[in-house]
Design a protein around this motif. Structure first.
Motif, PDB file in Angstrom:
ATOM      1  N   THR A  20     104.065   9.128  11.620  1.00 31.76           N
ATOM      2  CA  THR A  20     104.925  10.023  10.859  1.00 31.76           C
ATOM      3  C   THR A  20     105.965   9.297  10.019  1.00 31.76           C
ATOM      4  O   THR A  20     106.670   9.931   9.228  1.00 31.76           O
ATOM      5  CB  THR A  20     105.655  10.987  11.815  1.00 31.76           C
ATOM      6  N   HIS A  21     106.078   7.973  10.172  1.00 30.92           N
ATOM      7  CA  HIS A  21     107.078   7.225   9.407  1.00 30.92           C
ATOM      8  C   HIS A  21     106.631   5.769   9.281  1.00 30.92           C
ATOM      9  O   HIS A  21     105.702   5.312   9.974  1.00 30.92           O
ATOM     10  CB  HIS A  21     108.457   7.314  10.065  1.00 30.92           C
ATOM     11  N   LEU A  22     107.279   5.022   8.419  1.00 32.47           N
ATOM     12  CA  LEU A  22     106.873   3.654   8.111  1.00 32.47           C
ATOM     13  C   LEU A  22     106.960   2.723   9.312  1.00 32.47           C
ATOM     14  O   LEU A  22     106.163   1.801   9.450  1.00 32.47           O
ATOM     15  CB  LEU A  22     107.726   3.107   6.961  1.00 32.47           C
ATOM     16  N   GLY A  23     107.924   2.964  10.190  1.00 32.27           N
ATOM     17  CA  GLY A  23     108.061   2.115  11.372  1.00 32.27           C
ATOM     18  C   GLY A  23     106.840   2.191  12.271  1.00 32.27           C
ATOM     19  O   GLY A  23     106.456   1.197  12.907  1.00 32.27           O
ATOM     20  N   ALA A  24     106.194   3.359  12.333  1.00 31.35           N
ATOM     21  CA  ALA A  24     104.996   3.511  13.156  1.00 31.35           C
ATOM     22  C   ALA A  24     103.847   2.698  12.573  1.00 31.35           C
ATOM     23  O   ALA A  24     103.077   2.069  13.317  1.00 31.35           O
ATOM     24  CB  ALA A  24     104.601   4.987  13.246  1.00 31.35           C
ATOM     25  N   TYR A  25     103.731   2.694  11.264  1.00 29.54           N
ATOM     26  CA  TYR A  25     102.702   1.869  10.625  1.00 29.54           C
ATOM     27  C   TYR A  25     102.986   0.381  10.847  1.00 29.54           C
ATOM     28  O   TYR A  25     102.074  -0.411  11.101  1.00 29.54           O
ATOM     29  CB  TYR A  25     102.632   2.160   9.128  1.00 29.54           C
ATOM     30  N   HIS A  26     104.260   0.002  10.721  1.00 32.67           N
ATOM     31  CA  HIS A  26     104.647  -1.386  10.961  1.00 32.67           C
ATOM     32  C   HIS A  26     104.266  -1.812  12.380  1.00 32.67           C
ATOM     33  O   HIS A  26     103.712  -2.909  12.578  1.00 32.67           O
ATOM     34  CB  HIS A  26     106.161  -1.534  10.761  1.00 32.67           C
ATOM     35  N   ASN A  27     104.526  -0.950  13.347  1.00 35.24           N
ATOM     36  CA  ASN A  27     104.184  -1.265  14.729  1.00 35.24           C
ATOM     37  C   ASN A  27     102.667  -1.395  14.904  1.00 35.24           C
ATOM     38  O   ASN A  27     102.186  -2.272  15.638  1.00 35.24           O
ATOM     39  CB  ASN A  27     104.723  -0.184  15.657  1.00 35.24           C
ATOM     40  N   GLN A  41     105.138 -16.177  18.441  1.00 36.38           N
ATOM     41  CA  GLN A  41     105.202 -16.787  17.117  1.00 36.38           C
ATOM     42  C   GLN A  41     104.697 -15.778  16.086  1.00 36.38           C
ATOM     43  O   GLN A  41     103.514 -15.747  15.754  1.00 36.38           O
ATOM     44  CB  GLN A  41     104.370 -18.075  17.068  1.00 36.38           C
ATOM     45  N   ARG A  42     105.577 -14.936  15.636  1.00 41.46           N
ATOM     46  CA  ARG A  42     105.211 -13.900  14.669  1.00 41.46           C
ATOM     47  C   ARG A  42     105.198 -14.459  13.244  1.00 41.46           C
ATOM     48  O   ARG A  42     106.094 -15.212  12.860  1.00 41.46           O
ATOM     49  CB  ARG A  42     106.201 -12.733  14.744  1.00 41.46           C
ATOM     50  N   THR A  43     104.209 -14.093  12.470  1.00 40.66           N
ATOM     51  CA  THR A  43     104.166 -14.428  11.058  1.00 40.66           C
ATOM     52  C   THR A  43     104.300 -13.140  10.247  1.00 40.66           C
ATOM     53  O   THR A  43     104.112 -12.046  10.768  1.00 40.66           O
ATOM     54  CB  THR A  43     102.860 -15.143  10.686  1.00 40.66           C
ATOM     55  N   ARG A  44     104.599 -13.275   8.972  1.00 40.49           N
ATOM     56  CA  ARG A  44     104.756 -12.115   8.107  1.00 40.49           C
ATOM     57  C   ARG A  44     103.388 -11.525   7.784  1.00 40.49           C
ATOM     58  O   ARG A  44     102.477 -12.236   7.364  1.00 40.49           O
ATOM     59  CB  ARG A  44     105.478 -12.527   6.820  1.00 40.49           C
ATOM     60  N   HIS A  45     103.247 -10.240   7.986  1.00 45.57           N
ATOM     61  CA  HIS A  45     102.017  -9.534   7.654  1.00 45.57           C
ATOM     62  C   HIS A  45     102.313  -8.546   6.532  1.00 45.57           C
ATOM     63  O   HIS A  45     103.062  -7.592   6.726  1.00 45.57           O
ATOM     64  CB  HIS A  45     101.473  -8.785   8.882  1.00 45.57           C
ATOM     65  N   LEU A  46     101.752  -8.785   5.371  1.00 44.99           N
ATOM     66  CA  LEU A  46     101.896  -7.831   4.281  1.00 44.99           C
ATOM     67  C   LEU A  46     100.884  -6.707   4.480  1.00 44.99           C
ATOM     68  O   LEU A  46      99.754  -6.945   4.900  1.00 44.99           O
ATOM     69  CB  LEU A  46     101.640  -8.510   2.935  1.00 44.99           C
ATOM     70  N   TRP A  47     101.293  -5.491   4.177  1.00 44.16           N
ATOM     71  CA  TRP A  47     100.363  -4.370   4.322  1.00 44.16           C
ATOM     72  C   TRP A  47     100.743  -3.263   3.357  1.00 44.16           C
ATOM     73  O   TRP A  47     101.849  -3.230   2.826  1.00 44.16           O
ATOM     74  CB  TRP A  47     100.352  -3.853   5.761  1.00 44.16           C
ATOM     75  N   ARG A  48      99.800  -2.365   3.147  1.00 49.29           N
ATOM     76  CA  ARG A  48     100.076  -1.180   2.344  1.00 49.29           C
ATOM     77  C   ARG A  48      99.058  -0.099   2.688  1.00 49.29           C
ATOM     78  O   ARG A  48      98.030  -0.365   3.328  1.00 49.29           O
ATOM     79  CB  ARG A  48     100.040  -1.508   0.842  1.00 49.29           C
ATOM     80  N   ILE A  49      99.343   1.099   2.231  1.00 52.18           N
ATOM     81  CA  ILE A  49      98.441   2.233   2.386  1.00 52.18           C
ATOM     82  C   ILE A  49      97.771   2.490   1.032  1.00 52.18           C
ATOM     83  O   ILE A  49      98.451   2.641   0.023  1.00 52.18           O
ATOM     84  CB  ILE A  49      99.190   3.496   2.843  1.00 52.18           C
ATOM     85  N   ASP A  50      96.448   2.511   1.024  1.00 47.11           N
ATOM     86  CA  ASP A  50      95.693   2.808  -0.191  1.00 47.11           C
ATOM     87  C   ASP A  50      94.982   4.152  -0.055  1.00 47.11           C
ATOM     88  O   ASP A  50      94.524   4.504   1.041  1.00 47.11           O
ATOM     89  CB  ASP A  50      94.631   1.734  -0.444  1.00 47.11           C
ATOM     90  N   ARG A  51      94.880   4.850  -1.151  1.00 50.10           N
ATOM     91  CA  ARG A  51      94.083   6.084  -1.207  1.00 50.10           C
ATOM     92  C   ARG A  51      92.997   5.895  -2.252  1.00 50.10           C
ATOM     93  O   ARG A  51      93.288   5.744  -3.440  1.00 50.10           O
ATOM     94  CB  ARG A  51      94.971   7.280  -1.558  1.00 50.10           C
ATOM     95  N   LEU A  52      91.754   5.892  -1.799  1.00 50.73           N
ATOM     96  CA  LEU A  52      90.625   5.640  -2.683  1.00 50.73           C
ATOM     97  C   LEU A  52      89.503   6.631  -2.391  1.00 50.73           C
ATOM     98  O   LEU A  52      89.099   6.783  -1.234  1.00 50.73           O
ATOM     99  CB  LEU A  52      90.097   4.204  -2.488  1.00 50.73           C
ATOM    100  N   ALA A  53      89.020   7.289  -3.422  1.00 48.30           N
ATOM    101  CA  ALA A  53      87.891   8.212  -3.315  1.00 48.30           C
ATOM    102  C   ALA A  53      88.077   9.233  -2.201  1.00 48.30           C
ATOM    103  O   ALA A  53      87.160   9.522  -1.437  1.00 48.30           O
ATOM    104  CB  ALA A  53      86.599   7.433  -3.099  1.00 48.30           C
TER     105      ALA A  53
END
Length: 223
Positions: A20-27, A41-53
């Motif tokens: 329901t919010h961005l923090g849930a996706y981050h988790n 040892q956490r590294t940076r993970h880039l992510w996004r939400i895509d909408r396709l077809a």
């Protein structure tokens, strides 16, 4: 580097009720790297939400391979996949033209007299958001491709990119009330101007709020 994708199971509300919010996706993204969690040892993970077809996807760029069983937690069974991103990165050369897609958080700082640190506020209008990307391009190692303008009096029509989505998703922070972040998706054509800087943009992200689904640019070589 690795690029991973999973289709979000939007038709299963019982499964995705927590998203329901961005923090849930981050988790969700962070839990997809249990080996990093175990090693501390956490590294940076880039992510996004895509909408396709008509489908919704979670896209993740990372230094290590995610656990696909964890990545499919809120996804459609059998849709989680990972591929190496290094072949693309190694093939980039100056002057190369790419189709690009970028989801970002366009902002600027307001600094009042006597203050050392400004207040960060979002760009609101389409013109401001387009301008944000145009100004960022050079330092990010690329140029937005220009195209023939149908209307010579319209400067925006000379740049081959568009804003294809604008929204204000919620982020619940640990302290205080939730906030809504400006999330803007750009698509268009670019030309590589500085290979090293451009690779940094692709692997490190562009703009603010990278932990919450902003900053990831992906590219496809223009045929």
């Amino acid at each position: 580097m690795y690029l991973s994708r999973v289709e979000i199971d939007v038709n299963n509300r019982a499964k995705t009720k927590d998203l329901t919010h961005l923090g849930a996706y981050h988790n969700w993204v962070e839990q997809s790297f249990p080996q990093e969690i175990a090693a501390g040892q956490r590294t940076r993970h880039l992510w996004r939400i895509d909408r396709l077809a008509g489908k919704k996807y979670l896209l993740v760029l990372s230094e290590s391979v995610p656990d696909l069983d964890q990545l499919v937690t809120y996804g459609v069974a059998g849709t989680a996949m990972t591929k190496s991103y290094d072949r693309l990165l190694d093939s980039i050369h100056e002057g190369q033209i790419f189709q690009f897609r970028l989801t970002a958080n366009p902002t600027y700082s307001i600094i009042k007299p006597g203050q050392k640190q400004g207040r960060v506020v979002p760009h609101i209008t389409v013109a401001q958001q387009r301008g944000w990307l145009e100004k960022r391009a050079e330092k990010a190692g690329f140029q937005i491709v220009k195209q023939e303008s149908v209307d010579s009096d319209d400067p925006e029509s000379t740049l081959a990119f568009d804003i294809v989505n604008r929204e204000w998703p919620m982020l619940h922070r640990k302290a205080g009330h939730g906030v809504r972040l400006s999330r803007v998706t750009f698509e268009g054509l670019l030309r590589v101007a500085d290979v090293d800087e451009f690779k940094q943009t692709l692997t490190k992200g562009l703009g603010r709020e990278k932990a919450f689904g902003m900053g990831l640019m992906t590219v496809i070589p223009e045929a």
